[in-house]
Design an enzyme around this catalytic site. Structure first.
Site, PDB file in Angstrom:
ATOM      1  CB  SER A   1     -38.290   7.678  -9.316  1.00 53.33           C
ATOM      2  OG  SER A   1     -37.337   8.435  -8.585  1.00 53.33           O
ATOM      3  CE  LYS A   2     -44.461  10.429  -3.510  1.00 53.10           C
ATOM      4  NZ  LYS A   2     -43.936  10.019  -2.211  1.00 53.10           N
TER       5      LYS A   2
END
Ligand code: GLU
Length: 290
Positions: free
Chosen positions: A232-233
């Site tokens: 994920s970011k």
């Protein structure tokens, strides 16, 4: 004559950063599931929270999907254009007594084990304070069938788990928007990451409250990095290299345990997608991680 398929699937990224490998795997799984059933495949950008969404992320995601040959069958839907529909749904739920105003802080709720000290559910929220709107869940042991994971059972706790529909800051919440839009777009089948699995029972209650039939769900394991964290970011997952679509799609097919032949590496993204469609076996996906 074969009957036209009614299958409608979608990929619904939140534009918090560029498309990374984990989201490509989800996009590809939803695409292959839709196409292998002669269905339609849509893209919806879940841009509900401008504070978490860099302005360039939507363009980057759509470019990446294009570069990988993942073209939607209908125009892309943006949740930022759908506010009137979300307002209308909230009005409907408030009218039915299935949603309520709540000015409790997270701290207050924690201190009361999720119970609302101000009896928000009874409409007792003090006026003049900023408030969120929450959905009033019903106590339920919810049973539903996942197309990959099989029978699911989730406990839904009234009051304690009531999800926010409209945040105090004025932003609509995922739990509302996802259901309103899946209904609006006529989505029959949702393929998504299993990080959303625990949301499903609550969403089933929101479907019912809006007089709609829930779709079928198929949750795929999320892709994790070497530390076992979801890509994920937040975990700094790098954006995909759009100049290597064949390599990326090949790796994504492998992550879904579809075992593509090496010869595809010298083909085009279209060749990989065609192969993926005609050989798609969701049951081959490894179920080890959730
Ligand atoms: N927008 C969600 C995400 O990016 C996916 C929601 C869904 O597929 O239901 O994780």
């Amino acid at each position: 004559m074969t009957k036209p398929s009614r299958y409608r699937g979608r990929f619904a990224p939140s534009p918090t950063g560029p498309l990374h490998f984990g989201s490509l795997v989800t996009a590809l799984a939803s695409y292959l599931e839709a196409k292998s059933r002669s269905g339609r495949w849509l893209i919806r950008i879940e841009d509900l929270d401008p504070l978490r969404e860099p302005p360039e992320a939507t363009g980057e995601i759509l470019n990446s999907l294009d570069a990988h040959g993942l073209f939607p069958d209908e125009p892309v839907l943006f949740q930022s254009h759908r506010h009137p529909a979300y307002h209308a749904a909230i009005e409907q739920l408030l009218d039915k007594g299935l949603a309520y105003r709540c000015s409790c802080s997270r701290k207050q709720l924690q201190a009361h084990h999720g119970r609302h000290p101000q009896r928000c559910r009874d409409g007792a929220t003090a006026t003049g304070q900023p408030f969120a709107i929450r959905f009033a869940l019903q106590d339920e042991l919810c049973h539903w069938q996942d197309q990959l994971l099989g029978p699911q059972q989730q406990t839904v706790r009234a009051e304690i788990d009531d999800p926010v529909l409209l945040r105090k800051e004025g932003f609509f919440a995922y739990q509302l928007a996802v259901v309103v839009d899946d209904i609006e777009q006529g989505i029959t089948d949702v393929v998504r990451g299993s990080d959303q699995l625990d949301m499903t029972a609550q969403q089933i209650q929101i479907y019912r409250a809006l007089d709609a039939t829930p779709p079928r769900w198929l949750h795929i394991p999320v892709i994790v990095n070497e530390q076992g964290q979801k890509l994920s970011k937040q975990n700094h997952a790098p954006g995909l290299d759009n100049l290597k679509p064949v390599h990326n799609l090949f790796s994504a097919l492998n992550a879904l345990n579809q075992q593509p032949p090496q010869t595809l590496l010298s083909g085009s993204p279209e060749n990989l997608l065609e192969w993926g469609c005609s050989h798609w076996k969701p049951e081959a996906i490894h179920l080890t991680s959730r």
